[in-house]
Design a protein around this motif. Structure first.
Motif, PDB file in Angstrom:
ATOM      1  N   THR A 178      53.461  21.510 -15.843  1.00  0.00           N
ATOM      2  CA  THR A 178      52.804  22.042 -14.649  1.00  0.00           C
ATOM      3  C   THR A 178      52.963  21.082 -13.472  1.00  0.00           C
ATOM      4  OG1 THR A 178      51.179  23.140 -16.031  1.00  0.00           O
ATOM      5  CG2 THR A 178      50.615  22.858 -13.715  1.00  0.00           C
ATOM      6  N   GLY A 179      52.707  19.814 -13.746  1.00  0.00           N
ATOM      7  CA  GLY A 179      52.812  18.822 -12.693  1.00  0.00           C
ATOM      8  C   GLY A 179      54.221  18.750 -12.136  1.00  0.00           C
ATOM      9  N   THR A 180      55.205  18.779 -13.026  1.00  0.00           N
ATOM     10  CA  THR A 180      56.601  18.722 -12.595  1.00  0.00           C
ATOM     11  C   THR A 180      56.949  19.911 -11.694  1.00  0.00           C
ATOM     12  OG1 THR A 180      57.137  17.624 -14.664  1.00  0.00           O
ATOM     13  CG2 THR A 180      58.972  18.550 -13.419  1.00  0.00           C
ATOM     14  N   ALA A 181      56.528  21.085 -12.120  1.00  0.00           N
ATOM     15  CA  ALA A 181      56.837  22.292 -11.350  1.00  0.00           C
ATOM     16  C   ALA A 181      56.188  22.237  -9.976  1.00  0.00           C
ATOM     17  CB  ALA A 181      56.355  23.527 -12.115  1.00  0.00           C
ATOM     18  N   TRP A 182      54.913  21.878  -9.913  1.00  0.00           N
ATOM     19  CA  TRP A 182      54.213  21.861  -8.629  1.00  0.00           C
ATOM     20  C   TRP A 182      54.681  20.715  -7.746  1.00  0.00           C
ATOM     21  CZ3 TRP A 182      51.507  25.568  -6.293  1.00  0.00           C
ATOM     22  CH2 TRP A 182      51.115  26.645  -7.092  1.00  0.00           C
ATOM     23  N   LYS A 183      55.105  19.655  -8.378  1.00  0.00           N
ATOM     24  CA  LYS A 183      55.659  18.537  -7.602  1.00  0.00           C
ATOM     25  C   LYS A 183      56.884  19.018  -6.805  1.00  0.00           C
ATOM     26  CE  LYS A 183      57.468  13.882  -8.494  1.00  0.00           C
ATOM     27  NZ  LYS A 183      56.463  12.821  -8.557  1.00  0.00           N
ATOM     28  N   TRP A 184      57.640  19.873  -7.438  1.00  0.00           N
ATOM     29  CA  TRP A 184      58.823  20.431  -6.779  1.00  0.00           C
ATOM     30  C   TRP A 184      58.434  21.453  -5.716  1.00  0.00           C
ATOM     31  CZ3 TRP A 184      63.081  20.641  -4.506  1.00  0.00           C
ATOM     32  CH2 TRP A 184      63.868  21.800  -4.402  1.00  0.00           C
ATOM     33  N   ILE A 185      57.497  22.316  -6.072  1.00  0.00           N
ATOM     34  CA  ILE A 185      57.088  23.353  -5.120  1.00  0.00           C
ATOM     35  C   ILE A 185      56.460  22.722  -3.877  1.00  0.00           C
ATOM     36  CG2 ILE A 185      55.473  25.279  -4.757  1.00  0.00           C
ATOM     37  CD1 ILE A 185      55.856  25.880  -7.783  1.00  0.00           C
ATOM     38  N   LEU A 186      55.671  21.676  -4.084  1.00  0.00           N
ATOM     39  CA  LEU A 186      54.972  21.043  -2.956  1.00  0.00           C
ATOM     40  C   LEU A 186      55.804  19.943  -2.302  1.00  0.00           C
ATOM     41  CD1 LEU A 186      51.434  20.750  -4.594  1.00  0.00           C
ATOM     42  CD2 LEU A 186      52.246  22.495  -3.001  1.00  0.00           C
ATOM     43  N   ASN A 187      57.062  19.857  -2.736  1.00  0.00           N
ATOM     44  CA  ASN A 187      57.952  18.836  -2.161  1.00  0.00           C
ATOM     45  C   ASN A 187      57.943  18.935  -0.639  1.00  0.00           C
ATOM     46  OD1 ASN A 187      60.508  17.796  -1.071  1.00  0.00           O
ATOM     47  ND2 ASN A 187      60.929  17.309  -3.214  1.00  0.00           N
ATOM     48  N   PRO A 188      57.608  17.841   0.035  1.00  0.00           N
ATOM     49  CA  PRO A 188      57.363  17.893   1.477  1.00  0.00           C
ATOM     50  C   PRO A 188      58.577  18.333   2.302  1.00  0.00           C
ATOM     51  CG  PRO A 188      56.832  15.728   0.577  1.00  0.00           C
ATOM     52  CD  PRO A 188      57.423  16.498  -0.519  1.00  0.00           C
ATOM     53  N   SER A 189      59.785  18.060   1.810  1.00  0.00           N
ATOM     54  CA  SER A 189      60.908  18.473   2.663  1.00  0.00           C
ATOM     55  C   SER A 189      61.585  19.746   2.172  1.00  0.00           C
ATOM     56  CB  SER A 189      61.924  17.333   2.777  1.00  0.00           C
ATOM     57  OG  SER A 189      62.271  16.888   1.474  1.00  0.00           O
ATOM     58  N   LEU A 190      61.753  19.871   0.856  1.00  0.00           N
ATOM     59  CA  LEU A 190      62.537  20.999   0.362  1.00  0.00           C
ATOM     60  C   LEU A 190      61.695  22.153  -0.181  1.00  0.00           C
ATOM     61  CD1 LEU A 190      65.309  19.003  -1.517  1.00  0.00           C
ATOM     62  CD2 LEU A 190      65.523  20.215   0.650  1.00  0.00           C
ATOM     63  N   LYS A 240      38.774  14.349 -18.192  1.00  0.00           N
ATOM     64  CA  LYS A 240      39.861  13.806 -19.007  1.00  0.00           C
ATOM     65  C   LYS A 240      41.208  13.849 -18.292  1.00  0.00           C
ATOM     66  CE  LYS A 240      39.610  15.881 -23.095  1.00  0.00           C
ATOM     67  NZ  LYS A 240      39.733  16.027 -24.559  1.00  0.00           N
ATOM     68  N   SER A 241      41.267  14.516 -17.126  1.00  0.00           N
ATOM     69  CA  SER A 241      42.560  14.754 -16.480  1.00  0.00           C
ATOM     70  C   SER A 241      43.356  13.476 -16.321  1.00  0.00           C
ATOM     71  CB  SER A 241      42.340  15.374 -15.095  1.00  0.00           C
ATOM     72  OG  SER A 241      42.249  16.751 -15.241  1.00  0.00           O
ATOM     73  N   PHE A 242      44.533  13.513 -16.863  1.00  0.00           N
ATOM     74  CA  PHE A 242      45.377  12.326 -16.872  1.00  0.00           C
ATOM     75  C   PHE A 242      46.828  12.750 -16.660  1.00  0.00           C
ATOM     76  CE2 PHE A 242      47.990   9.477 -19.629  1.00  0.00           C
ATOM     77  CZ  PHE A 242      47.881   8.347 -18.841  1.00  0.00           C
ATOM     78  N   ASP A 243      47.315  13.610 -17.564  1.00  0.00           N
ATOM     79  CA  ASP A 243      48.713  14.025 -17.542  1.00  0.00           C
ATOM     80  C   ASP A 243      49.094  14.647 -16.205  1.00  0.00           C
ATOM     81  OD1 ASP A 243      46.873  14.703 -19.523  1.00  0.00           O
ATOM     82  OD2 ASP A 243      48.338  15.757 -20.747  1.00  0.00           O
ATOM     83  N   LEU A 244      48.211  15.503 -15.688  1.00  0.00           N
ATOM     84  CA  LEU A 244      48.555  16.241 -14.468  1.00  0.00           C
ATOM     85  C   LEU A 244      48.776  15.278 -13.309  1.00  0.00           C
ATOM     86  CD1 LEU A 244      48.954  19.013 -13.277  1.00  0.00           C
ATOM     87  CD2 LEU A 244      46.513  19.102 -12.759  1.00  0.00           C
ATOM     88  N   VAL A 245      47.863  14.334 -13.172  1.00  0.00           N
ATOM     89  CA  VAL A 245      48.006  13.360 -12.089  1.00  0.00           C
ATOM     90  C   VAL A 245      49.264  12.526 -12.301  1.00  0.00           C
ATOM     91  CG1 VAL A 245      46.905  11.446 -10.888  1.00  0.00           C
ATOM     92  CG2 VAL A 245      45.522  13.278 -11.847  1.00  0.00           C
TER      93      VAL A 245
END
Lengths: 302, 372, 293
Positions: free
Chosen positions: A128-140, A236-241
């Motif tokens: 999830t984090g990987t996918a959203w990191k890409w979607i929220l990518n500031p330039s692309l 417990k949130s750890f992985d997402l961050v």
């Protein structure tokens, strides 16, 4: 007594047979005692020592707790937990309830829609984090998409903006977990006695009114268990961050769990890591125990 | 078949005494009923007899042998449960033969037994079905078949009919009774239904609050209840209880009753010795509904029956009889009359009281008043 | 008149239905969008990604990013793709799931059918294990695994996942067996069957639904775990979630978003597959685990 006249001893097989249930449960209990309760005490002990790279066991009082609460990064983590936790719970409850109520309207293809809302739960927070990191990518990512749609002034740089980075965790976290809340609420809605709703209809109440004053209040236990679980996930949130922001930029999106990992394992501050872990345990207890207690008491008093 | 004896059995859970010094003894071939309201300890007692529960103290003897130390499988018993407890993943045939298999009975013999039992219970056509494909009554039969197949020394039934509808319950009750007569089996049967208790049992133990309040043959329990609880529990509609004062009237003992329109007295035939010490005191009169019938038939002369005109508040036809309710000494009293003799609600009619079988209780101890 | 009335009520009702469906479809699109973005990005070339936008369909489909993610992408210093880590995960997930499920089944059986004085208290004690944040056991566990000589090994990860999965598996089986009449066990005892025989012959044949639920739950949890993986393993021993995170956050060289996405999908595929095939049981596990847990 008369039983003295009977053979007082039992056959060996019967004795073994009687002890079997306890023997079978034994290893699990032992594991729980050692690896849950024992380890909590162990961590507690470590939190009162000056352990750094290697654990030491001479007690040193509250030094770690004092330095923990003098640590800016810990305060950022705590503030973030409050922001993330409350928003995450609110958004999940609101979206989950909305979806459940909508799905409860005798919808075609309900099964398919339900599956779509729920599939993120099957994913790892890392994915999830990987996918959203890409979607929220500031330039692309999203920013470029909206700009190409004609809004050329649009900026969306939360991922790299220290003031906003924690909110990206809320976005991704709610995307993953709200479907689960929907499933809880839907199960709750399906469990409501339909004759109550019929009675309200006969009384002349409108459908929205019925939901607001009858259906949703009767979901109180579902709200409670949903809040307990969501709070638990949040603390417990750890992985997402780790996957989404790595705690950054800087340490602006740190949560207690990432703080604990950073100090306990990568920065060789075992004592401080232990102290922060204990604080996490207390936080969970402070949230879960009162909620569970009130629920149990309510159940007992019917 | 074997006899059963329970000696001084106590069972304590934490701080509550579920069974208080239970003593019972029945002969081989007896049909013992343990009856009482829920929570009276009857199921605990049955579990102790089965070996599924252990008494805190006391002994259980099956066929004169103390079985305290034996596990359920070694007690030579079979049990039929309220939920039937059929194994859902096994066919009926497997369900019936499972106990035999566990005991190492050879395959051919098992098959023979299953067929014999299925024939007795007329479930031959169901042998290859799963329990989920059976109706309630059929499941009940299979559960009994499982017990019969084992040919045990003792059958234990734990409220076996309470999950069936009323009509089926009556049918199965008859079948159990026939089965008992055919197998000459010793049976212990737990129920909260006093009609089942009366119709099936050769001995009844009425239990309440962890004690046996009375133990005896059905008719004795019905006619000679030992205390207020047994009197009220056995019989439907329940026995009428009227608080009254014992008076002496010309050498006879009588009870003083009152209604809205005035007082009257009924003399009590017999029981002189029991009642004489209570003259001038208050007692509880117990009178079964069938001991109050319609009067004015001209049969009363010379008999022990006494008539009194009373206002009827409520009329309940049941078919064979009609129940009339009236108010006597602040108690609602039920009378059982033939339908053609019934009046309408609000009217007055003559009721005939037969006190020859009346029973009296001490209002404090609630025990039956007996001759000293 | 009658016609009018019908129109008046049918109009708002139809509108209401339309709004409901529109909302539902919008929500569905929101949930599907990230998956769509992942898949489409993973089959684009890097040039196309730089030139186009998130939701544009790929002009041509290439699987080179997938190939790279599987066998040659760099996770830290190591550049052999996720292949090894994928099989790492398989090698500890499978035994951990099977062992924790089996023990959970026995525990649930004891806690419902063979209750003894204090067994309810023990169950409560066990259940608290579901609630602790695992951070509170990490430091002692790291030390203990070292002492036992199973640090950074498959055995070590199996051990950790079994120990901390037991509370959940026990809960699942216990809650399932609670609805099985206890009389069944009593009947079997009178029939002459013992502890294990009753379990194998009577209880286990009833259990396929709850076994499925538990296996799926445990599989999803353990496969998706990151915390234990990152703390208790290193280098080529790492499970796929840790490797994925390393791959995405490796800062050397050009950022290859298509490889990241392919890698993410590879990491997600096993659990997604389970979800598609047995979603019903997955949901049951989620709600079962939550109602009491």
């Amino acid at each position: 007594m008369s039983s003295a006249a009977s053979p007082a001893f039992k056959r060996l097989g019967d004795v073994v047979e009687q002890a079997l249930p306890k023997l079978v449960l034994g290893p699990t209990l032992l594991a729980s005692l050692v690896f849950v309760y024992g380890f909590i005490l162990w961590t507690g002990w470590l939190s009162f020592t000056e352990s750094r790279m290697l654990p030491r066991y001479e007690l040193a009082g509250l030094v770690q707790y004092i330095s923990l609460f003098q640590n800016d990064r810990w305060w950022v983590a705590l503030t973030n937990l409050a922001v993330f936790g409350s928003l995450f719970i609110l958004v999940c409850l609101a979206v989950g309830l909305l979806m459940a109520v909508l799905l409860d309207q005798r919808i075609r293809a309900e099964g398919a829609l339900r599956s779509i809302y729920l599939y993120p739960m099957a994913l790892s927070f890392i994915v999830t984090g990987t996918a959203w990191k890409w979607i929220l990518n500031p330039s692309l990512g999203l920013e470029r998409l909206v700009q190409q749609m004609g809004f050329t002034d649009f900026t969306f740089d939360w991922l790299v903006n220290p003031d906003m980075s924690i909110y990206t965790v809320v976005i991704a976290g709610a995307w993953q977990s709200s479907g689960f809340v929907m499933a809880l609420f839907l199960a709750g809605l399906r469990g409501i006695d339909e004759s109550i709703i019929k009675a309200a209809q006969v009384d002349g109440a409108s459908m929205p009114r019925i939901y607001l004053s009858i259906v949703i209040p009767s979901l109180r236990p579902v709200f409670l268990s949903a809040i307990i679980i969501l709070a638990h996930i949040a603390i417990k949130s750890f992985d997402l961050v780790m996957a989404l922001t790595g705690g950054g930029p800087g340490f602006s999106s740190d949560l207690p769990a990432t703080f604990m990992y950073a100090f306990g394992f990568t920065r060789n501050q075992i004592g401080l890591g232990a102290a922060s872990a204990m604080m996490m345990l207390f936080t969970v207890a402070a949230v879960v125990v009162p909620l569970m207690y009130s629920e149990l008491r309510r159940q007992r008093h019917g | 078949m074997a006899s059963l004896e329970v000696r001084n059995v106590r069972r304590v859970f934490g701080s509550t005494e579920v069974l208080k010094d239970i003593n019972l003894s029945i002969d081989s071939g007896d049909f013992l009923i343990l009856v009482g309201p829920s929570g009276c300890g009857k199921s605990t007692l049955l579990n102790i007899i089965a070996g599924l529960d252990t008494p805190t103290s006391g002994d259980v003897l099956i066929g004169d042998q103390v079985v305290n130390h034996l596990s359920p499988k070694d007690r030579d018993i079979a049990m039929v449960f309220q939920s039937y407890a059929l194994y859902p993943t096994m066919s009926v045939r497997k369900n019936i033969s499972f106990g035999l298999e566990m005991r190492g009975v050879p395959k051919e013999e098992r098959a023979k037994t299953v067929n014999r039992v299925a024939k007795i219970l007329q479930i031959e056509h169901l042998l290859d079905r799963k329990p989920s494909q059976l109706s309630g009554g059929q499941r009940q039969r299979v559960a009994m078949g499982r017990a019969i197949a084992r040919d045990p020394a003792l059958f234990l039934f734990d409220e076996p009919l309470s999950n069936l509808d009323a009509k089926l319950r009556v049918e199965m009750r008859m079948e159990i009774k026939l089965l008992h007569e055919r197998l000459k089996a010793t049976i212990v049967y737990v129920t909260h239904d006093q009609i089942e208790a009366m119709t099936l049992g050769s001995r009844i133990a009425v239990m309440h609050g962890g004690e046996i309040r009375q133990f005896g043959p059905p008719q004795e329990i019905y006619d000679e209840p030992a205390d207020l609880f047994v009197a009220g529990f056995i019989g439907s509609p329940s026995m009428n209880f009227i608080r009254t004062e014992v008076v002496e009237r010309g050498g006879d003992i009588a009870v003083q009753l009152k209604t809205a329109s005035g007082a009257f007295a009924l003399s009590v035939p017999g029981q002189q010795a029991a009642l004489r010490p209570w003259i001038g005191k208050s007692v509880i009169l117990g009178l079964r509904p069938e001991q109050i019938s319609a009067g004015g038939n001209g049969q009363t002369a010379g008999s022990k029956v006494q008539e009194q005109r009373l206002t009827i508040d409520l009329v309940e036809p049941t078919g064979p009889d009609t129940l009339l309710f009236t108010q006597i000494s602040d108690a609602t009293v039920c009378a059982r009359v033939r339908p053609e003799h019934a009046c309408r609600a609000g009217e007055t009619m003559a009721l005939a009281f037969d006190l020859s079988k009346a029973v009296f209780f001490d209002p404090q101890s609630e025990k039956r008043l007996r001759a000293p | 008149m009658a016609e009018h009335a019908e129109v008046r009520t049918a109009g708002p009702r139809l509108l209401g239905r339309a709004v409901i469906y529109a909302l539902l479809i919008l929500l569905a699109m929101y949930y599907l969008a990230p998956l769509f973005v992942m898949v489409s990005t993973s089959v684009k070339t890097l040039d196309e990604i730089r030139a186009g936008n998130l939701i544009a369909l790929p002009a041509e489909i290439t699987l080179s990013a997938w190939a790279k993610a599987w066998s040659s992408a760099c996770t830290g210093v190591d550049c052999s793709g996720l292949r090894g880590n994928f099989w790492n995960s398989v090698s500890f997930v499978v035994p951990a799931v099977l062992i924790s499920t089996l023990i959970g089944a026995f525990n649930g059986y004891v806690l419902t059918m063979w209750r003894f004085r204090g067994s309810d208290l023990l169950f409560t004690l066990l259940m608290i294990g579901c609630f602790i944040p695992f951070q509170v056991v990490l430091l002692p566990m790291a030390q203990t695994l070292g002492w036992l000589g199973i640090a950074n090994s498959t055995t070590g990860l199996v051990f950790v996942h079994v120990v901390y999965g037991l509370a959940f598996t026990t809960l699942f089986f216990r809650n399932f067996y609670v609805s099985v009449p206890q009389e069944m066990t009593k009947a079997a005892r009178i029939d002459g069957a013992g502890f294990f025989r009753i379990f194998w012959r009577i209880i286990l044949p009833l259990s396929p639904p709850i076994i499925t639920v538990t296996v799926i739950w445990q599989f999803t949890q353990i496969w998706n775990d990151f915390l234990f993986g990152v703390v208790f393993s290193s280098g080529e021993r790492q499970p796929i979630t840790v490797a994925l995170n390393n791959l995405v956050n490796t800062s050397t060289g050009v950022k290859e978003y298509n490889v990241d996405m392919a890698a993410a999908i590879i990491a997600a595929l096993p659990t997604l597959l389970v979800y598609v095939v047995a979603g019903k049981y997955f949901v049951r596990g989620l709600t079962a685990g939550s109602v009491k847990g």
